[in-house]
Design an enzyme around this catalytic site. Sequence first.
Site, PDB file in Angstrom:
ATOM      1  N   THR A 122       0.819  -1.208   0.000  1.00  0.00           N
ATOM      2  CA  THR A 122       0.000   0.000   0.000  1.00  0.00           C
ATOM      3  C   THR A 122       0.853   1.258   0.000  1.00  0.00           C
ATOM      4  O   THR A 122       1.992   1.256   0.486  1.00  0.00           O
ATOM      5  CB  THR A 122      -0.910   0.010   1.247  1.00  0.00           C
ATOM      6  OG1 THR A 122      -1.564   1.272   1.363  1.00  0.00           O
ATOM      7  CG2 THR A 122      -0.103  -0.215   2.522  1.00  0.00           C
ATOM      8  N   ASP A 123       0.301   2.346  -0.511  1.00  0.00           N
ATOM      9  CA  ASP A 123       0.998   3.629  -0.425  1.00  0.00           C
ATOM     10  C   ASP A 123       0.995   4.187   1.000  1.00  0.00           C
ATOM     11  O   ASP A 123       1.724   5.136   1.306  1.00  0.00           O
ATOM     12  CB  ASP A 123       0.397   4.642  -1.404  1.00  0.00           C
ATOM     13  CG  ASP A 123      -1.063   4.966  -1.126  1.00  0.00           C
ATOM     14  OD1 ASP A 123      -1.698   4.290  -0.291  1.00  0.00           O
ATOM     15  OD2 ASP A 123      -1.591   5.907  -1.754  1.00  0.00           O
ATOM     16  N   GLU A 124       0.211   3.591   1.887  1.00  0.00           N
ATOM     17  CA  GLU A 124       0.156   4.093   3.261  1.00  0.00           C
ATOM     18  C   GLU A 124       1.459   3.867   4.026  1.00  0.00           C
ATOM     19  O   GLU A 124       1.682   4.479   5.075  1.00  0.00           O
ATOM     20  CB  GLU A 124      -1.031   3.474   4.009  1.00  0.00           C
ATOM     21  CG  GLU A 124      -2.365   3.895   3.422  1.00  0.00           C
ATOM     22  CD  GLU A 124      -3.565   3.486   4.264  1.00  0.00           C
ATOM     23  OE1 GLU A 124      -3.469   3.533   5.508  1.00  0.00           O
ATOM     24  OE2 GLU A 124      -4.593   3.108   3.670  1.00  0.00           O
ATOM     25  N   TYR A 149      -1.803  -0.527  10.906  1.00  0.00           N
ATOM     26  CA  TYR A 149      -1.927  -1.196   9.605  1.00  0.00           C
ATOM     27  C   TYR A 149      -0.749  -0.847   8.705  1.00  0.00           C
ATOM     28  O   TYR A 149      -0.069  -1.729   8.153  1.00  0.00           O
ATOM     29  CB  TYR A 149      -3.240  -0.803   8.923  1.00  0.00           C
ATOM     30  CG  TYR A 149      -3.234  -1.059   7.436  1.00  0.00           C
ATOM     31  CD1 TYR A 149      -3.085  -2.347   6.934  1.00  0.00           C
ATOM     32  CD2 TYR A 149      -3.350  -0.009   6.524  1.00  0.00           C
ATOM     33  CE1 TYR A 149      -3.051  -2.587   5.566  1.00  0.00           C
ATOM     34  CE2 TYR A 149      -3.327  -0.243   5.159  1.00  0.00           C
ATOM     35  CZ  TYR A 149      -3.173  -1.534   4.683  1.00  0.00           C
ATOM     36  OH  TYR A 149      -3.135  -1.764   3.334  1.00  0.00           O
ATOM     37  N   LYS A 153       2.364  -3.274   7.184  1.00  0.00           N
ATOM     38  CA  LYS A 153       2.658  -3.445   5.757  1.00  0.00           C
ATOM     39  C   LYS A 153       4.082  -2.990   5.424  1.00  0.00           C
ATOM     40  O   LYS A 153       4.757  -3.598   4.589  1.00  0.00           O
ATOM     41  CB  LYS A 153       1.640  -2.678   4.909  1.00  0.00           C
ATOM     42  CG  LYS A 153       0.234  -3.273   4.936  1.00  0.00           C
ATOM     43  CD  LYS A 153       0.187  -4.703   4.405  1.00  0.00           C
ATOM     44  CE  LYS A 153       0.423  -4.779   2.918  1.00  0.00           C
ATOM     45  NZ  LYS A 153       0.312  -6.178   2.398  1.00  0.00           N
TER      46      LYS A 153
END
Length: 333
Positions: A122-124, A149, A153
């Site tokens: 994810t870009d998060e 989260y 990741k």
Amino acid sequence: MKYLITGGAGFIGSNFIHYLFGKYPDCEIVNLDKLTYAGNLDNLKAYEGDLRYTFIHSDIANPKAVEEAMRDVDIVVNFAAESHVDRSILGPDEFIQTNVVGTQVLLDAAEKHKKRFHHISTDEVFGHIPLDEHYKFDEQTKFDPRSPYAASKAASDHLVSAYYNTYGLEATISNCSNNFGPYQNPEKFIPRAITNVLEGKPVPIYKPGNQIRDWLHVEDHCKAIDLVLQKGKAGETYCVGGQTSEISNKQVAMKILQIMGKDESMLKEVADRPGHDVKYAVDWSKLKKELGWAPQHSFEDWLSKTVEWYVKNESWWKPLKAGVEKFYFKLGR
């Protein structure tokens, strides 16, 4: 070609299985999924009894199950993840177990059996961008996760890179922006907005509604993953985004209301989540330049198609809706 798809009963994973069978009808697929609340075998009803398709109900953190699932496949694509920021704030434990430990178990088996491994991320992991800044995340952006989260990741991404550098595992990573499209659980922003309108309920918007996301239709994402598998270079990371211009969450909600013939009176501001990232923007020029990828349609066209899908598939999302609203009621949102 035989694929192991982990988390294949989830939103993006099940769309990728549909994509693979559509493009490569002679391929075989093993789907390993724990079937948490986000996994739904109804997404894949079309393949019940199909000899090309095998489902294994298990956990990616279970070494024995992973060993058996991986033995005869050519390619592993890891979609399996706990992925809801609000849920990670309430209970980080499951996110660490699945996203970190589970990825490590998969990597051990992939290294042992010398499999091609692709990891969906994810870009998060990159944190967020201040609203008044106009740079974008790319493959060189430093990790700065701001939720349990995102941190889980980021850890899994580091593990994949370490297995490439340490063991020579043929691995790639893709960091995608916010996906939307068919089979997305109505807990997520776009399907929750659509299904709330269909039920005559207000559309909740985290205050103040100016948060910006980079929206990527899941079909475009599937094509990007396929290109990385076919042409991507081992050890590389590819950022996948869908936007060419910025759009706020409130503007997205207004577009949904416009498509559905409703007005702004259906919007309802709710308390913001703790540590809410204000802006994501993804630079996908590497993917375009090196692999020839670009979104097929505009955000507006994909959004209209997504609304149409939920209108036509009430029997799919309706059974999930009560549990979603119960969860948000506990959060006061």
